[in-house]
Design a protein around this motif. Structure first.
Motif, PDB file in Angstrom:
ATOM      1  N   ILE A   1       0.822  -1.214   0.000  1.00 60.43           N
ATOM      2  CA  ILE A   1       0.000   0.000   0.000  1.00 60.43           C
ATOM      3  C   ILE A   1       0.860   1.271   0.000  1.00 60.43           C
ATOM      4  O   ILE A   1       0.370   2.353  -0.299  1.00 60.43           O
ATOM      5  N   TRP A   2       2.142   1.110   0.334  1.00 59.29           N
ATOM      6  CA  TRP A   2       3.074   2.239   0.240  1.00 59.29           C
ATOM      7  C   TRP A   2       3.705   2.211  -1.148  1.00 59.29           C
ATOM      8  O   TRP A   2       4.229   1.190  -1.579  1.00 59.29           O
ATOM      9  N   LYS A   3       3.632   3.331  -1.845  1.00 60.25           N
ATOM     10  CA  LYS A   3       4.202   3.414  -3.191  1.00 60.25           C
ATOM     11  C   LYS A   3       5.335   4.439  -3.194  1.00 60.25           C
ATOM     12  O   LYS A   3       5.180   5.546  -2.663  1.00 60.25           O
ATOM     13  N   PHE A   4       6.472   4.052  -3.761  1.00 59.70           N
ATOM     14  CA  PHE A   4       7.630   4.944  -3.765  1.00 59.70           C
ATOM     15  C   PHE A   4       7.997   5.360  -5.187  1.00 59.70           C
ATOM     16  O   PHE A   4       9.153   5.593  -5.510  1.00 59.70           O
ATOM     17  N   ASP A   5       6.959   5.434  -6.030  1.00 60.76           N
ATOM     18  CA  ASP A   5       7.174   5.811  -7.429  1.00 60.76           C
ATOM     19  C   ASP A   5       6.648   7.215  -7.741  1.00 60.76           C
ATOM     20  O   ASP A   5       6.520   7.595  -8.900  1.00 60.76           O
ATOM     21  N   GLY A   6       6.319   7.959  -6.679  1.00 68.56           N
ATOM     22  CA  GLY A   6       5.841   9.332  -6.873  1.00 68.56           C
ATOM     23  C   GLY A   6       4.341   9.456  -6.990  1.00 68.56           C
ATOM     24  O   GLY A   6       3.817  10.565  -7.163  1.00 68.56           O
ATOM     25  N   THR A   7       3.594   8.338  -6.905  1.00 67.65           N
ATOM     26  CA  THR A   7       2.144   8.381  -7.086  1.00 67.65           C
ATOM     27  C   THR A   7       1.380   8.616  -5.777  1.00 67.65           C
ATOM     28  O   THR A   7       0.202   8.944  -5.814  1.00 67.65           O
TER      29      THR A   7
END
Length: 331
Positions: free
Chosen positions: A122-128
């Motif tokens: 649920i954590w996104k580290f792609d800038g979204t």
């Protein structure tokens, strides 16, 4: 009278030349296990060096076929497919790796846990991402995690994930294990020295062609070209975990991509952790664990383990270390 002196000088020079090492250093960079591997060997000539490297690569690929959760035919995928259904008989190699991983989970109170793969991403580290997930979503995301739910049967050599939907993954220990096994293979083939560097998880043996020790530089996370100390890695290994390449900032707060499997929240307070020990597998796992445990608890743990040391760079870029680390600022 000068003739004997000249003869003596020539003889000494010849003897000295005869004693010099003719070995060469051969290095190759490639992508293995989805990451950057750099393999360096000391060999009698380049041809033999490249043969040695090819043998190391074959060993790393063999291990990947066992531990990859992306390869549907791997033993690991079979374990995951049968979560909550039935135990799966596995090779003694994989059984031993999982057994050691569980022991590291126990001594780190679950900060290291191969069942982290059960986590919903649920954590996104792609800038979204533009907001922190809800507490309910975070709690749900880690509900299937728990190394205690990995049931091992020593007699039957089986692994059973007790809850449906559980998964195991070796992202925080697999590269180190592969580096160890590749080193072990090359040492068995009388390769004099080298380095297996698996994207920052590295293990060494022997010395350089000059007889000098292999050195590893502890870099300033905010300025990678600056090294604040050089440390010798003699017949030993080191692994580094860092948050300086993959993170997000929400409401002015920085969140690392390294998530605590016990809470579901990203870690904070640390820039990087470098762990030194004999085996890269242990370094790999403990570097992740210390990052999650935090500076004080992590260093306290390492100080209690013989043959293991750690260097921690905190979020203020201050350096902290275990009791056995002596810094050397000269390469």
């Amino acid at each position: 009278m000068k003739k004997p002196l000249l003869l003596c000088w020539v003889l000494m020079g010849f003897l000295s030349f005869g004693q010099q090492s003719q070995d060469v250093t051969v290095k190759q960079v490639m992508k293995l296990m989805g990451t950057r591997f750099e393999i360096t060997v000391v060999a009698p000539n380049e041809d033999i060096g490249y043969i040695n490297i090819d043998e190391a690569v074959s060993e790393i690929k063999r291990i990947e076929k066992i531990i990859s959760s992306w390869d549907e035919a791997s033993e690991t995928s079979l374990i995951n497919k049968n979560a909550g259904v039935k135990p799966v008989k596995v090779s003694s190699e994989l059984f031993g790796l999982i057994e050691r991983a569980k022991k590291i989970s126990e001594i780190t109170d679950g900060a290291f846990d191969i069942s982290y793969a059960s986590m919903d991403n649920i954590w996104k580290f792609d800038g979204t991402m533009d907001r922190v997930p809800s507490e309910k979503a975070i709690a749900l995301s880690i509900s299937k995690i728990g190394y205690q739910k990995i049931i091992l049967d020593q007699d039957q050599q089986t692994v059973f994930l007790s809850e449906p939907g559980m998964r195991i993954g070796f992202g925080a220990i697999g590269k180190g294990y592969a580096a160890d096994r590749a080193k072990e293979l090359l040492v068995s083939k009388q390769v004099k020295g080298g380095i297996i560097n698996a994207s920052g998880d590295l293990t060494t043996w022997g010395t350089k062609t000059t007889g000098e020790k292999w050195l590893v530089g502890i870099a300033n996370p905010l300025s990678k070209e600056k090294v604040f100390s050089w440390l010798p890695v003699i017949e030993s290994s080191v692994a580094t975990s860092g948050n300086y390449e993959k993170y997000i900032v929400l409401n002015g707060k920085k969140y690392s991509h390294i998530i605590d499997p016990r809470s579901g929240y990203p870690t904070s307070g640390i820039h990087s952790v470098s762990v030194f020990a004999k085996y890269a597998e242990l370094c790999d796992a403990l570097a992740t664990a210390v990052f999650i445990m935090g500076k004080d608890s992590g260093i306290h743990l390492i100080n209690q383990i013989d043959g293991v040391e750690v260097v921690v760079v905190d979020s203020d870029n201050k350096i902290h270390k275990s009791t056995g680390i002596l810094f050397n600022n000269n390469p």
